[in-house]
Write a protein that holds these residues in place. Structure first.
Motif, mmCIF file in Angstrom:
data_model
loop_
_atom_site.group_PDB
_atom_site.id
_atom_site.type_symbol
_atom_site.label_atom_id
_atom_site.label_comp_id
_atom_site.label_asym_id
_atom_site.label_seq_id
_atom_site.Cartn_x
_atom_site.Cartn_y
_atom_site.Cartn_z
ATOM 1 N N ASP A 9 0.691 -1.251 -0.027
ATOM 2 C CA ASP A 9 -0.091 -0.039 -0.077
ATOM 3 C C ASP A 9 0.805 1.312 0.001
ATOM 4 O OD1 ASP A 9 0.851 -0.596 2.641
ATOM 5 O OD2 ASP A 9 -0.951 0.249 3.387
ATOM 6 N N GLU A 10 2.172 1.202 0.466
ATOM 7 C CA GLU A 10 3.007 2.363 0.596
ATOM 8 C C GLU A 10 3.528 2.611 -0.763
ATOM 9 O OE1 GLU A 10 5.686 1.380 3.472
ATOM 10 O OE2 GLU A 10 4.118 1.446 5.286
ATOM 11 N N ARG A 11 3.629 1.793 -1.675
ATOM 12 C CA ARG A 11 4.085 1.966 -2.938
ATOM 13 C C ARG A 11 3.129 2.539 -4.260
ATOM 14 N NH1 ARG A 11 8.999 -0.769 -3.417
ATOM 15 N NH2 ARG A 11 9.847 -1.360 -1.188
ATOM 16 N N ILE A 12 1.730 2.523 -3.655
ATOM 17 C CA ILE A 12 0.941 3.067 -4.796
ATOM 18 C C ILE A 12 0.849 4.467 -4.969
ATOM 19 C CG2 ILE A 12 -1.521 2.589 -5.369
ATOM 20 C CD1 ILE A 12 -1.740 0.275 -3.619
ATOM 21 N N ARG A 13 0.889 4.851 -6.320
ATOM 22 C CA ARG A 13 0.581 6.300 -6.525
ATOM 23 C C ARG A 13 -0.669 6.350 -7.170
ATOM 24 N NH1 ARG A 13 6.772 7.980 -8.310
ATOM 25 N NH2 ARG A 13 7.839 6.724 -6.694
ATOM 26 N N TYR A 14 -1.619 6.994 -6.507
ATOM 27 C CA TYR A 14 -3.235 7.058 -6.926
ATOM 28 C C TYR A 14 -3.335 8.339 -8.014
ATOM 29 C CZ TYR A 14 -4.247 3.585 -3.473
ATOM 30 O OH TYR A 14 -4.131 2.437 -2.460
ATOM 31 N N GLY A 15 -4.378 8.216 -8.838
ATOM 32 C CA GLY A 15 -4.608 9.363 -9.454
ATOM 33 C C GLY A 15 -3.653 9.362 -10.717
ATOM 34 N N HIS A 16 -2.810 8.305 -10.920
ATOM 35 C CA HIS A 16 -1.652 8.430 -12.273
ATOM 36 C C HIS A 16 -2.276 7.492 -13.194
ATOM 37 C CE1 HIS A 16 0.662 10.449 -9.131
ATOM 38 N NE2 HIS A 16 1.687 10.410 -9.909
ATOM 39 N N ARG A 17 -2.897 7.960 -14.129
ATOM 40 C CA ARG A 17 -3.476 7.300 -15.144
ATOM 41 C C ARG A 17 -2.397 7.032 -16.377
ATOM 42 N NH1 ARG A 17 -8.318 8.991 -15.643
ATOM 43 N NH2 ARG A 17 -9.070 7.154 -14.482
ATOM 44 N N VAL A 18 -1.885 6.008 -16.655
ATOM 45 C CA VAL A 18 -0.732 5.830 -17.662
ATOM 46 C C VAL A 18 -1.365 5.922 -18.802
ATOM 47 C CG1 VAL A 18 1.020 4.188 -18.438
ATOM 48 C CG2 VAL A 18 0.701 4.432 -15.992
ATOM 49 N N ARG A 19 -0.725 6.945 -19.893
ATOM 50 C CA ARG A 19 -1.180 6.932 -21.316
ATOM 51 C C ARG A 19 -0.052 6.406 -22.181
ATOM 52 N NH1 ARG A 19 -6.310 8.041 -20.586
ATOM 53 N NH2 ARG A 19 -6.818 9.917 -19.477
ATOM 54 N N ARG A 20 1.125 6.315 -21.987
ATOM 55 C CA ARG A 20 2.069 5.946 -23.079
ATOM 56 C C ARG A 20 3.409 5.512 -22.130
ATOM 57 N NH1 ARG A 20 3.173 7.157 -28.401
ATOM 58 N NH2 ARG A 20 5.261 7.299 -28.941
ATOM 59 N N ALA A 21 3.906 4.328 -23.101
ATOM 60 C CA ALA A 21 5.118 4.019 -22.501
ATOM 61 C C ALA A 21 6.199 3.629 -23.617
ATOM 62 C CB ALA A 21 5.222 2.816 -21.611
ATOM 63 N N GLU A 22 7.360 4.321 -23.533
ATOM 64 C CA GLU A 22 8.252 4.344 -24.866
ATOM 65 C C GLU A 22 9.540 3.462 -24.350
ATOM 66 O OE1 GLU A 22 9.844 6.362 -28.811
ATOM 67 O OE2 GLU A 22 8.128 7.290 -27.522
ATOM 68 N N TRP A 23 10.032 2.557 -25.135
ATOM 69 C CA TRP A 23 11.131 1.728 -24.929
ATOM 70 C C TRP A 23 12.431 2.459 -25.746
ATOM 71 C CZ3 TRP A 23 13.651 -1.536 -21.644
ATOM 72 C CH2 TRP A 23 14.672 -2.155 -22.210
ATOM 73 N N SER A 24 13.438 2.449 -24.989
ATOM 74 C CA SER A 24 14.551 3.248 -25.858
ATOM 75 C C SER A 24 15.634 2.078 -25.796
ATOM 76 C CB SER A 24 15.180 4.558 -25.009
ATOM 77 O OG SER A 24 16.421 4.660 -25.626
ATOM 78 N N SER A 25 15.934 1.440 -26.947
ATOM 79 C CA SER A 25 17.013 0.369 -26.899
ATOM 80 C C SER A 25 18.524 1.160 -26.361
ATOM 81 C CB SER A 25 16.934 -0.181 -28.466
ATOM 82 O OG SER A 25 15.908 -1.258 -28.482
ATOM 83 N N ALA A 26 18.632 2.387 -26.906
ATOM 84 C CA ALA A 26 20.101 2.837 -26.477
ATOM 85 C C ALA A 26 20.169 3.192 -24.825
ATOM 86 C CB ALA A 26 20.176 4.488 -27.034
ATOM 87 N N ASP A 27 18.908 3.245 -24.349
ATOM 88 C CA ASP A 27 19.052 3.458 -22.604
ATOM 89 C C ASP A 27 18.637 2.149 -21.877
ATOM 90 O OD1 ASP A 27 19.770 6.043 -23.245
ATOM 91 O OD2 ASP A 27 17.567 6.724 -23.061
ATOM 92 N N ALA A 28 18.122 1.259 -22.682
ATOM 93 C CA ALA A 28 17.730 -0.020 -22.148
ATOM 94 C C ALA A 28 16.524 0.361 -20.866
ATOM 95 C CB ALA A 28 18.648 -1.127 -21.547
ATOM 96 N N ARG A 29 15.679 1.007 -21.317
ATOM 97 C CA ARG A 29 14.699 1.551 -20.290
ATOM 98 C C ARG A 29 13.438 2.007 -20.799
ATOM 99 N NH1 ARG A 29 17.068 5.793 -16.268
ATOM 100 N NH2 ARG A 29 18.741 3.936 -15.873
ATOM 101 N N TRP A 30 12.184 1.754 -19.961
ATOM 102 C CA TRP A 30 11.111 2.340 -20.571
ATOM 103 C C TRP A 30 11.040 3.991 -19.799
ATOM 104 C CZ3 TRP A 30 7.670 0.411 -23.756
ATOM 105 C CH2 TRP A 30 7.819 -1.031 -24.151
ATOM 106 N N THR A 31 10.442 4.796 -20.661
ATOM 107 C CA THR A 31 9.953 6.045 -20.044
ATOM 108 C C THR A 31 8.544 6.173 -20.258
ATOM 109 O OG1 THR A 31 12.029 7.130 -21.198
ATOM 110 C CG2 THR A 31 10.045 8.529 -20.623
ATOM 111 N N VAL A 32 7.748 6.249 -18.895
ATOM 112 C CA VAL A 32 6.375 6.185 -18.841
ATOM 113 C C VAL A 32 5.713 7.443 -18.625
ATOM 114 C CG1 VAL A 32 4.559 5.021 -17.389
ATOM 115 C CG2 VAL A 32 6.539 3.793 -18.150
#
Length: 501
Positions: A101-124
């Motif tokens: 319950d301490e790790r939840i961030r409410y009212g955050h509706r995810v719209r887009r996530a983009e993967w970067s192979s150069a950085d090996a991570r997602w930007t959400v």
């Protein structure tokens, strides 16, 4: 003076959704990958997903709680078929016990996530529902636990003449506490799990409840309390009784499904016999309870303690099998010419399915077309790196499959750490492999309407959706974790936590 632009907050794993699946994913992650940082983004203002969203009278599970509940937290309440508030309380209790319950961030509706192979991570990118602000985070692994239907609205078909009706019309997904039904004539349009739940729940206070169905559904009565489970819980401590009860129910459900597939006429006869036993001798069973499709082509509807049949016998409720000609000012005229007078119409006409909560995925700038992807073990998408989704079974409890997916994700993350991998990408090696709709075995209208939105399944392992818990245990818990996945190490130019400008 050199300014410093702080990079977006980064976590190892970002979970999207704080419903039953998301809370379970976080619990598995915290126990099996304790070194991993994670956060949960939830678009609504409360945890619980389905069990917080739906507020209509009688809301309950259509699976027993010994399998819908988590394997690591025994269900200890009395009812095996539980109502919504009890399930929601169970989810909250689990989240508190595991610190989720301490790790939840409410009212955050995810719209887009983009993967970067150069950085090996997602930007959400998530939209703050209170301010409209766009919040950006990055993560090494993205885990979508959003379910498969739209939380914004349910499905309501075109209903001729609806604008003429002078009474109230409500979809169960939009039910609020001010919907009044006491002393009213209520017509429920639909025949699925929601409809058969609403009928007995409303019948106690309404003048009369009519379930108007275009075609019948298979309905089976089960005890609200499981007598075998009660006996085992008296004889054994909870931690010992729980897996025995769970496996008993798993095998019963699997047996029912296999019988329906191998001997549909036998299964149909048994289901009909069960209905006949609960209704008066002159009841038109074959009109109202004899579907045109075979058992398990659509999910069976459970009615605890035969509550639906009780209100039908008492006359407080009735079933009409017919099609709508048009709404009138005072009700519904049917194609047979019959008219149903109504003060309140409830459109229990299904859900609108949506993939990954409607969020857009992109890999190196190219948007992912879910329908062109093949699902790897029902949990990842072909050629989409470091991302998983939790989708449950269609022929058994949702949680059984979701927990296997959570375990497999944890196995994958630990395997990557052990071998120094940063990227895991499922890839179909045989481009000629035959593919099929992911939910090809279900004929429900809400599924057929939305098949084009979801990934496919393949003819061969690990791309085939087994819909079989035992086979999935073999493959997902004990099978090769590297089967069908390409791994790579981190790029040489990994991003720093702060970027000088």
């Amino acid at each position: 003076m050199t300014a410093t632009i702080t990079a977006p907050e980064h976590v190892d794993v970002l979970i999207v959704g704080a419903g039953l699946s998301g809370i379970g994913a976080a619990c598995h992650l915290s126990s099996k990958c304790p070194a991993k940082s994670y956060a949960i983004l939830e678009g609504r203002d409360a945890m619980g997903g389905t069990w917080d969203l739906f507020r209509y009278p009688g809301i309950r599970s259509d699976s027993d709680m010994f399998t819908l509940g988590f394997s690591f937290k025994p269900w200890v309440a009395g009812k095996a078929i539980a109502d919504g508030p009890d399930i929601l309380s169970y989810i909250h209790e689990t989240a508190r016990e595991y610190g989720v319950d301490e790790r939840i961030r409410y009212g955050h509706r995810v719209r887009r996530a983009e993967w970067s192979s150069a950085d090996a991570r997602w930007t959400v990118e998530a939209e703050r529902t209170d301010t409209g602000e766009t919040v950006r985070l990055t993560c090494g692994f993205l885990f979508g636990c959003t379910g498969y239907y739209s939380y914004e609205h349910g499905h309501t078909p075109q209903l001729p003449g609806l604008d003429r009706f002078q009474g109230q019309v409500v979809h169960p997904q939009q039910w609020t506490d001010d919907v009044g039904y006491a002393g009213k004539r209520v017509v429920i349009v639909g025949s699925g799990a929601t409809a058969v739940t609403l009928v007995p729940a409303l019948a106690a206070d309404a003048e009369h409840v009519t379930m108007l169905q275009r075609s019948p559904t298979y309905i089976i009565a089960m005890p609200a309390r499981d007598p075998i489970a009660d006996l085992l819980r008296r004889l054994l401590p909870p931690r010992a009784a729980h897996p025995v009860i769970r496996w008993k129910n798993v095998l019963l459900t699997m047996g029912s499904f296999q019988l329906s597939r191998r001997a549909p006429k036998v299964a149909r006869a048994l289901l009909r016999k069960g209905v006949v036993r609960h209704l008066p001798p002159d009841y038109e069973v074959d009109t109202h309870f004899n579907p045109a499709y075979d058992p398990w082509d659509q999910r069976l509807c459970l009615v605890p303690d035969g509550d639906l049949f009780k209100v039908l016998r008492s006359g407080a409720a009735s079933i009409v099998t017919d099609q709508i000609d048009t709404f009138t000012e005072t009700g519904i005229r049917l194609q047979s010419g019959q008219e149903l007078e109504a003060d309140l119409v409830i459109t229990a006409t299904g859900l609108d399915l949506i993939a990954l909560g409607g969020m857009t995925l992109a890999v190196d700038g190219e948007e992912v077309d879910y329908a062109q992807k093949v699902a790897y073990r029902g949990m990842m998408l072909s050629d989409v790196p470091n991302a998983a989704l939790a989708l449950g079974y269609t022929n058994a409890s949702w949680t059984l499959k979701c927990e296997l997916i959570c375990e497999a994700v944890c196995r994958l993350l630990n395997h990557m750490d052990e071998h120094g991998y940063a990227v895991a990408t499922p890839h179909v090696e045989d481009p000629a492999m035959a593919t099929f709709p992911f939910l090809k075995d279900l004929t429900s209208g809400y599924v057929r309407r939305s098949l084009h939105l979801f990934p496919k399944q393949g003819a061969d392992a690990p791309w085939r959706a087994n819909q079989n818990y035992i086979l999935d245990i073999r493959d997902m818990r004990h099978g090769r974790i590297d089967h069908g996945i390409r791994f790579s190490t981190a790029p040489a130019t990994a991003p720093a936590d702060a970027i000088p400008a």
